[in-house]
Design a protein around this motif. Structure first.
Motif, PDB file in Angstrom:
ATOM      1  N   THR A   1       2.295   1.817  -3.497  1.00 49.76           N
ATOM      2  CA  THR A   1       1.330   2.245  -4.508  1.00 49.76           C
ATOM      3  C   THR A   1       0.778   3.637  -4.248  1.00 49.76           C
ATOM      4  O   THR A   1       0.318   4.291  -5.168  1.00 49.76           O
ATOM      5  CB  THR A   1       0.151   1.256  -4.608  1.00 49.76           C
ATOM      6  OG1 THR A   1      -0.469   1.140  -3.336  1.00 49.76           O
ATOM      7  CG2 THR A   1       0.625  -0.097  -5.090  1.00 49.76           C
ATOM      8  N   THR A   2       0.821   4.107  -2.998  1.00 46.32           N
ATOM      9  CA  THR A   2       0.298   5.437  -2.695  1.00 46.32           C
ATOM     10  C   THR A   2       1.361   6.523  -2.771  1.00 46.32           C
ATOM     11  O   THR A   2       1.024   7.698  -2.761  1.00 46.32           O
ATOM     12  CB  THR A   2      -0.346   5.476  -1.300  1.00 46.32           C
ATOM     13  OG1 THR A   2       0.611   5.081  -0.324  1.00 46.32           O
ATOM     14  CG2 THR A   2      -1.560   4.580  -1.238  1.00 46.32           C
TER      15      THR A   2
ATOM     16  N   VAL B   1       0.837  -1.202   0.000  1.00 47.05           N
ATOM     17  CA  VAL B   1       0.000   0.000   0.000  1.00 47.05           C
ATOM     18  C   VAL B   1       0.867   1.246   0.000  1.00 47.05           C
ATOM     19  O   VAL B   1       0.583   2.215  -0.719  1.00 47.05           O
ATOM     20  CB  VAL B   1      -0.964  -0.008   1.213  1.00 47.05           C
ATOM     21  CG1 VAL B   1      -1.620   1.336   1.412  1.00 47.05           C
ATOM     22  CG2 VAL B   1      -2.001  -1.094   1.042  1.00 47.05           C
ATOM     23  N   GLU B   2       1.941   1.258   0.777  1.00 44.05           N
ATOM     24  CA  GLU B   2       2.814   2.432   0.808  1.00 44.05           C
ATOM     25  C   GLU B   2       3.483   2.661  -0.532  1.00 44.05           C
ATOM     26  O   GLU B   2       3.654   3.786  -0.959  1.00 44.05           O
ATOM     27  CB  GLU B   2       3.863   2.291   1.912  1.00 44.05           C
ATOM     28  CG  GLU B   2       3.316   2.540   3.285  1.00 44.05           C
ATOM     29  CD  GLU B   2       4.381   2.513   4.354  1.00 44.05           C
ATOM     30  OE1 GLU B   2       5.564   2.330   4.027  1.00 44.05           O
ATOM     31  OE2 GLU B   2       4.024   2.682   5.524  1.00 44.05           O
TER      32      GLU B   2
END
Length: 117
Positions: free
Chosen positions: A102-103, A99-100
């Motif tokens: 991709t964000t 998630v980190e």
């Protein structure tokens, strides 16, 4: 908002830290509360499930460390729950890393370049 120092920190050291101690990888990533909860779950699973009862875990007659080190007396059920908690904790660290990644904005996204130059 997450501080910039945590965003620039590499995620890969969190994986071996989580394998050593459940929750330690989360603490490395700056997720202290989540890491503490994983550590607490893992510790409780080891203490209570290895002793098989709450009263057995708190007993002073046969200390937990001695019971846990008797490998011939250890069954699959004694190891399955703590190992499952450790694996799910490791999966959680992996998903946090995904998630980190991709964000995060791509490198150089703030550069304002024009096509006319």
């Amino acid at each position: 908002m997450i501080p910039m120092s945590e965003l620039s920190r590499p995620v890969w050291p969190a994986y071996p830290l989580s394998v050593l101690v459940a929750g330690l990888g989360h603490c490395y990533l700056g997720r202290w509360k989540r890491g503490g909860i994983w550590f607490l779950c893992y510790g409780l699973a080891i203490v209570f499930l290895s002793a098989r009862t709450v009263s057995g875990a708190l007993s002073l007659e046969e200390p937990f460390v001695v019971t846990a080190l008797q490998f011939d007396a250890v069954s699959y059920a004694d190891v399955a729950v703590p190992l499952t908690i450790l694996l799910v904790c490791l999966l959680d660290v992996y998903l946090i890393g995904v998630v980190e990644r991709t964000t995060l904005p791509p490198a150089g996204a703030d550069d304002r370049r024009s096509n006319s130059s």
